[in-house]
Scaffold this motif. Sequence first.
Motif, PDB file in Angstrom:
ATOM      1  N   TRP A 177      -9.856   3.402   4.120  1.00 46.65           N
ATOM      2  CA  TRP A 177      -9.260   3.493   5.445  1.00 46.65           C
ATOM      3  C   TRP A 177     -10.314   3.318   6.523  1.00 46.65           C
ATOM      4  O   TRP A 177     -11.490   3.462   6.297  1.00 46.65           O
ATOM      5  N   VAL A 197      -1.792   7.127   7.439  1.00 44.79           N
ATOM      6  CA  VAL A 197      -1.211   5.882   6.927  1.00 44.79           C
ATOM      7  C   VAL A 197      -1.539   4.718   7.865  1.00 44.79           C
ATOM      8  O   VAL A 197      -1.748   3.591   7.422  1.00 44.79           O
ATOM      9  N   VAL A 229      -5.188  11.606   4.798  1.00 45.79           N
ATOM     10  CA  VAL A 229      -5.507  10.258   5.247  1.00 45.79           C
ATOM     11  C   VAL A 229      -4.325   9.744   6.064  1.00 45.79           C
ATOM     12  O   VAL A 229      -3.174   9.833   5.634  1.00 45.79           O
ATOM     13  N   VAL A 259      -8.383   4.638  -2.297  1.00 45.79           N
ATOM     14  CA  VAL A 259      -7.879   4.397  -0.948  1.00 45.79           C
ATOM     15  C   VAL A 259      -9.056   4.105  -0.024  1.00 45.79           C
ATOM     16  O   VAL A 259     -10.062   4.816  -0.041  1.00 45.79           O
ATOM     17  N   LEU A 283      -4.902   2.821   7.052  1.00 52.66           N
ATOM     18  CA  LEU A 283      -5.111   2.255   5.720  1.00 52.66           C
ATOM     19  C   LEU A 283      -5.626   0.831   5.777  1.00 52.66           C
ATOM     20  O   LEU A 283      -5.207   0.031   6.607  1.00 52.66           O
ATOM     21  N   ILE A 306       1.114   4.289  -2.850  1.00 52.95           N
ATOM     22  CA  ILE A 306       0.955   5.703  -2.489  1.00 52.95           C
ATOM     23  C   ILE A 306       2.128   6.510  -3.023  1.00 52.95           C
ATOM     24  O   ILE A 306       1.961   7.559  -3.641  1.00 52.95           O
ATOM     25  N   VAL A 325      -5.238   0.020  -0.892  1.00 50.54           N
ATOM     26  CA  VAL A 325      -4.903   1.030  -1.899  1.00 50.54           C
ATOM     27  C   VAL A 325      -4.851   0.278  -3.229  1.00 50.54           C
ATOM     28  O   VAL A 325      -4.066  -0.651  -3.383  1.00 50.54           O
ATOM     29  N   GLU A 355     -13.887   5.529   1.840  1.00 51.40           N
ATOM     30  CA  GLU A 355     -13.149   5.271   0.615  1.00 51.40           C
ATOM     31  C   GLU A 355     -13.155   6.525  -0.236  1.00 51.40           C
ATOM     32  O   GLU A 355     -14.150   7.244  -0.282  1.00 51.40           O
ATOM     33  N   ARG A 388       0.835  10.749   7.349  1.00 55.01           N
ATOM     34  CA  ARG A 388      -0.376  10.913   6.573  1.00 55.01           C
ATOM     35  C   ARG A 388      -0.026  11.372   5.164  1.00 55.01           C
ATOM     36  O   ARG A 388       1.112  11.763   4.898  1.00 55.01           O
ATOM     37  N   MET A 440       0.830  -1.204   0.000  1.00 59.22           N
ATOM     38  CA  MET A 440       0.000   0.000   0.000  1.00 59.22           C
ATOM     39  C   MET A 440       0.868   1.259   0.000  1.00 59.22           C
ATOM     40  O   MET A 440       0.601   2.204  -0.745  1.00 59.22           O
ATOM     41  N   CYS A 441       1.924   1.264   0.805  1.00 57.30           N
ATOM     42  CA  CYS A 441       2.823   2.417   0.858  1.00 57.30           C
ATOM     43  C   CYS A 441       3.525   2.617  -0.481  1.00 57.30           C
ATOM     44  O   CYS A 441       3.736   3.749  -0.928  1.00 57.30           O
TER      45      CYS A 441
END
Length: 121
Positions: free
Chosen positions: A72, A113, A111, A70, A116, A58, A119, A85, A99, A54-55
């Motif tokens: 969360w 992190v 958002v 995304v 999460l 991003i 993503v 979403e 964030r 996911m990171c």
Amino acid sequence: MGTKGTIKVAKKINDLFGSMRMVLPEQKAAILEHNAVRGLVERPLIDEDEFGEMCFRIYDSTQYDYAVTVKWFVPSKGRLGTFEEAWGVVREIDSLRKRFKLVSDWDSRWVSVEDLVSVTK
């Protein structure tokens, strides 16, 4: 039945406890608690590999200017909460506050992190 009669019935239906004469305090508390918890889900557990992926997405969104969807978790009662979403391009990453800023044509939001869930491209 005229308009006034319809309004009175609607008010009684909307105010369930006001229209009922015999409700024990314990029953009222249990019903209110049930309504507060209804619709809430427990915070999902995300493993390290999923979080890393996911990171990566991003960061890629900032570098290559493509949109992501995304999802969360929004905590509301202990470990219970709801999901939100949004779709957009990641324009900024704030590493101090953990964030990122998700920007779409009609909205922008920060958002966290840590919240999460997913993503996707």
